[in-house]
Design an enzyme around this catalytic site. Structure first.
Site, short mmCIF file in Angstrom:
data_model
loop_
_atom_site.label_atom_id
_atom_site.label_comp_id
_atom_site.label_asym_id
_atom_site.label_seq_id
_atom_site.Cartn_x
_atom_site.Cartn_y
_atom_site.Cartn_z
N ASN A 228 0.82 -1.21 0.00
CA ASN A 228 0.00 0.00 0.00
C ASN A 228 0.86 1.27 0.00
O ASN A 228 0.34 2.36 0.10
CB ASN A 228 -0.92 -0.01 1.24
CG ASN A 228 -1.83 1.20 1.30
OD1 ASN A 228 -2.62 1.44 0.38
ND2 ASN A 228 -1.73 1.98 2.36
N TYR B 19 0.81 9.10 -10.98
CA TYR B 19 -0.10 8.18 -10.29
C TYR B 19 -0.80 7.27 -11.30
O TYR B 19 -0.91 6.06 -11.09
CB TYR B 19 -1.11 8.99 -9.48
CG TYR B 19 -1.89 8.16 -8.48
CD1 TYR B 19 -1.27 7.67 -7.34
CD2 TYR B 19 -3.24 7.90 -8.66
CE1 TYR B 19 -1.98 6.93 -6.40
CE2 TYR B 19 -3.96 7.17 -7.73
CZ TYR B 19 -3.33 6.69 -6.61
OH TYR B 19 -4.04 5.95 -5.68
N LYS C 60 -0.10 3.17 -11.24
CA LYS C 60 -1.21 2.28 -10.90
C LYS C 60 -1.62 1.43 -12.10
O LYS C 60 -2.04 0.28 -11.94
CB LYS C 60 -2.39 3.08 -10.37
CG LYS C 60 -2.12 3.75 -9.03
CD LYS C 60 -1.64 2.78 -7.97
CE LYS C 60 -1.47 3.43 -6.61
NZ LYS C 60 -0.94 2.51 -5.58
#
Length: 260
Positions: free
Chosen positions: A94, A168, A172
Site C-alpha cells: 500500500n 499516479y 497504478k
C-alpha cells in the site's frame, strides 16, 4: 474471536504503507480479522497510536521501519520476520509516493515517484514473493486505484484546486500488469498475486469540495465516495483461504464507477 466478517486467524501479514487514511484502516481491519499485522514504513512512530489501539482491542499489530527502495532493508525485514515467526503468509503493498502536481512539473519529481511506486514495488514483491514461494504458499495484494484503469475525468475537477498528476496514473496502471506477471511467475509455487483498485475515498479530515462530491457521486452506482474501511473486505478476502483459486486479477472496489 475476530469481529471481522473474514477470518485471517493465525496468519502473519506484512503491510507496506500504513500511515495514510486507507493504510490505517487496512491495518486495523486486518488485525481485527485475526492476523498478526506487521505495518512497515519509513517512520513507524507515525503508527504508534494504531499499535496501541490494536493492543487495547486485543489484536496483534506491530509497526516497524523499512525502506522499500533499499533491497538490503527489505531483506533484513524479511529475514527478521522469518527468524522470529517462521513464516510470512501475506503481503499488502500500500506504499505510495505522489510528488507530482501536474504534467509540467520538473522531471525530478517523476524520477522520485518511480523510486517508490515502481522500483519499490518490484523490490518488495520479489523479496517477499520469493520467500513465500520457497514456503509453497502465500498471497500478495497490491493496492492500486481506478486511476490505473481509466483516464482522468476533467469534469470532476472543474472549479476546484484538485489535481490529477500523471505519475499516479502511470504507476497504478503498471501495477495491474505487473500483478499479472507476478501471478504467472509465482502461481506454480503456490503464491497468489492480485490487485485491489479502490475508487475515490472520502477523507472526513480533508473533505473535498461539495461540487466534486456531487459530481463524483453521479459517476458511481452508489451515489457516493467510499469510506476507507469499505476497502478492507476485498483485501482480507484475497489474503484469506477463501480465495485460493483467485490470482492475477484486478478487483475494482469503486461503487460501480468503472462499470458505468
Amino acid at each position: 474471536m475476530s469481529d471481522f466478517p473474514i477470518s485471517l486467524a493465525g496468519k502473519l501479514v506484512v503491510q507496506f504503507g500504513g500511515s495514510g487514511l486507507l493504510g490505517r484502516a487496512l491495518a486495523a481491519d486486518l488485525a481485527r480479522a485475526g492476523a498478526h499485522v506487521i505495518v512497515a514504513g519509513r517512520d513507524p512512530s507515525k503508527l504508534a497510536d494504531l499499535q496501541t489501539d490494536a493492543a487495547t482491542a486485543g489484536h496483534l499489530l506491530t509497526a516497524t521501519a523499512v525502506d522499500i527502495t533499499d533491497e538490503a532493508s527489505l531483506a533484513a525485514l524479511r529475514d527478521g520476520l522469518l527468524d522470529q515467526h517462521g513464516r510470512i503468509d501475506g503481503v499488502v503493498f500500500n506504499a505510495v509516493s505522489r510528488p507530482m502536481a501536474g504534467l509540467n512539473d520538473p522531471v525530478a519529481a517523476w524520477r522520485d515517484s518511480m523510486e517508490t511506486n515502481a522500483t519499490g514495488l518490484l523490490l518488495t514483491a520479489r523479496t517477499f514473493g520469493n520467500a513465500m514461494a520457497s514456503a509453497g504458499s502465500g498471497s500478495l495484494v497490491n493496492i492500486g486505484s481506478i486511476q490505473g484503469m481509466v483516464g482522468p475525468n476533467g469534469f470532476l475537477y472543474e472549479g476546484t484546486e484538485m489535481i490529477s498528476p500523471p505519475d499516479y496514473f502511470f504507476h497504478k496502471g503498471g501495477m495491474v500488469n505487473l500483478t499479472r506477471y507476478l501471478a504467472a511467475q509465482y502461481g506454480p509455487k503456490g503464491v497468489r498475486v492480485n490487485t485491489v483498485s479502490p475508487g475515490g475515498i472520502f477523507n472526513p479530515a480533508k473533505p473535498p469540495p461539495d461540487a466534486f462530491l456531487q459530481r463524483y457521486g453521479q459517476m458511481t452506482m452508489t451515489g457516493r465516495m467510499a469510506h476507507a474501511h469499505e476497502i478492507s473486505g476485498a483485501v482480507a478476502f484475497l489474503l484469506s483461504d477463501a480465495s485460493t483459486y483467485v490470482t492475477g486479477t484486478n478487483l475494482p472496489v469503486d461503487g460501480g464507477y468503472t462499470a458505468k
